[in-house]
Design an enzyme around this catalytic site. Structure first.
Site, PDB file in Angstrom:
ATOM      1  N   SER A 160       0.859  -1.190   0.000  1.00 60.22           N
ATOM      2  CA  SER A 160       0.000   0.000   0.000  1.00 60.22           C
ATOM      3  C   SER A 160       0.893   1.237   0.000  1.00 60.22           C
ATOM      4  O   SER A 160       2.035   1.194   0.477  1.00 60.22           O
ATOM      5  CB  SER A 160      -0.849   0.002   1.270  1.00 60.22           C
ATOM      6  OG  SER A 160      -1.459   1.269   1.442  1.00 60.22           O
ATOM      7  N   TYR A 170      -0.836  -0.627  10.372  1.00 59.26           N
ATOM      8  CA  TYR A 170      -1.052  -0.948   8.950  1.00 59.26           C
ATOM      9  C   TYR A 170       0.146  -0.456   8.132  1.00 59.26           C
ATOM     10  O   TYR A 170       0.716  -1.196   7.330  1.00 59.26           O
ATOM     11  CB  TYR A 170      -2.344  -0.281   8.468  1.00 59.26           C
ATOM     12  CG  TYR A 170      -2.727  -0.614   7.045  1.00 59.26           C
ATOM     13  CD1 TYR A 170      -3.354  -1.819   6.729  1.00 59.26           C
ATOM     14  CD2 TYR A 170      -2.477   0.290   6.012  1.00 59.26           C
ATOM     15  CE1 TYR A 170      -3.717  -2.106   5.415  1.00 59.26           C
ATOM     16  CE2 TYR A 170      -2.842   0.003   4.708  1.00 59.26           C
ATOM     17  CZ  TYR A 170      -3.461  -1.199   4.413  1.00 59.26           C
ATOM     18  OH  TYR A 170      -3.822  -1.487   3.107  1.00 59.26           O
TER      19      TYR A 170
END
Ligand SMILES: NC(=O)c1ccc[n+]([C@@H]2O[C@H](COP(=O)([O-])OP(=O)(O)OC[C@H]3O[C@@H](n4cnc5c(N)ncnc54)[C@H](OP(=O)(O)O)[C@@H]3O)[C@@H](O)[C@H]2O)c1
Length: 224
Positions: free
Chosen positions: A153, A166
């Site tokens: 990501s 994350y």
């Protein structure tokens, strides 16, 4: 369906290739399964929800794709081992493509995360991809032309307000990509990583990004 119309482009085919895509019932994983199967690969996928998995498998069968599936919680070491055993059996010991797609998020300020949330996020986003790659290595090597793809990501490169765990888990994926790309090249296994920006999937609907403009604005402020 005629054989010729089954594959999107005869100049670019994955016919004869095998692929494992984790988390294929929704979002990016679902699209990846369809893309690979559309180019003629035989695909195996997994997810935790058996009903949704069976629904997807039926839809893929109706489209003429060759897709099999297992119920597996990728955050569980034992279930990952069972998954790779099944993949080895379905694909007769050879796997060309491993797409480590499973990932989740809980967005909170860093001081708000519990120990359990920390373990769950790292087990789902990083440990699962690391361990699946490890135990799939013999199958990838046996294929003679292996490829590992991690779904990272932009949050692994920049602060975009997705939460620090994350971001750290995706940063770890980015480094793991570099390690495996060098370490496994000798085994004819390529390793790459895709780092998407926001894509409206069930994950994003679940986490929401209402605070994004504020966070981006803050990030772009000059240092004082
Ligand atoms: N969407 C975005 O904006 C975005 C941006 C950058 C990166 N990514 C990354 O892209 C990947 C896919 O995201 P997505 O947005 O497509 O997610 P999604 O819509 O939530 O879909 C996730 C898929 O993975 C499965 N899954 C989740 N946890 C699992 C587990 N523990 N074991 C097995 N299967 C599991 C889900 O099925 P079950 O829930 O039934 O298990 C579902 O099929 C993730 O790694 C995410 O971090 C997404």
């Amino acid at each position: 369906m005629a054989e010729s119309s089954r594959f999107k482009d005869s100049r670019w085919s994955l016919h004869g290739m095998t692929a494992l895509v984790t988390g294929g019932t929704r979002g990016i994983g679902n699209a990846t399964v369809e893309e690979l199967a559309g180019f003629g690969a035989r695909v195996h996928t997994c997810s935790r929800n058996e009903e949704e998995l069976n629904k997807c498998l039926k839809e893929w069968e109706d489209k003429g794709f060759v897709v099999t599936g297992s119920v597996c919680d990728a955050s569980s070491r034992v279930q990952r081992e069972k998954l790779i055993e099944e993949v080895g059996s379905v694909f007769h010991g050879k796997l060309n493509i491993l797409v480590n797609n499973v990932g989740t998020n809980i967005r909170k300020p860093t001081t708000g995360y519990s120990a359990e949330e920390f373990s769950n996020l790292l087990a789902t986003n990083f440990e699962s991809a690391y361990h699946l790659s490890q135990i799939a290595h013999p199958l990838l090597k046996a294929s003679g032309a292996g490829s590992v793809v991690f779904i990272s990501s932009v949050a692994g490169l920049l602060h975009i307000g997705s939460g620090s765990i994350y971001g750290a888990s995706k940063g770890a994926i980015n480094q793991l990509t570099k390690n495996l790309a060098c370490e496994w090249a000798k085994d004819n296994i390529r390793t790459n990583c895709v780092a998407p920006w926001y894509i409206r999937t069930s994950l994003v609907e679940h986490v929401r990004f209402s605070n994004l403009p504020t966070v981006l604005f803050t990030y772009l402020q000059p240092l004082r």
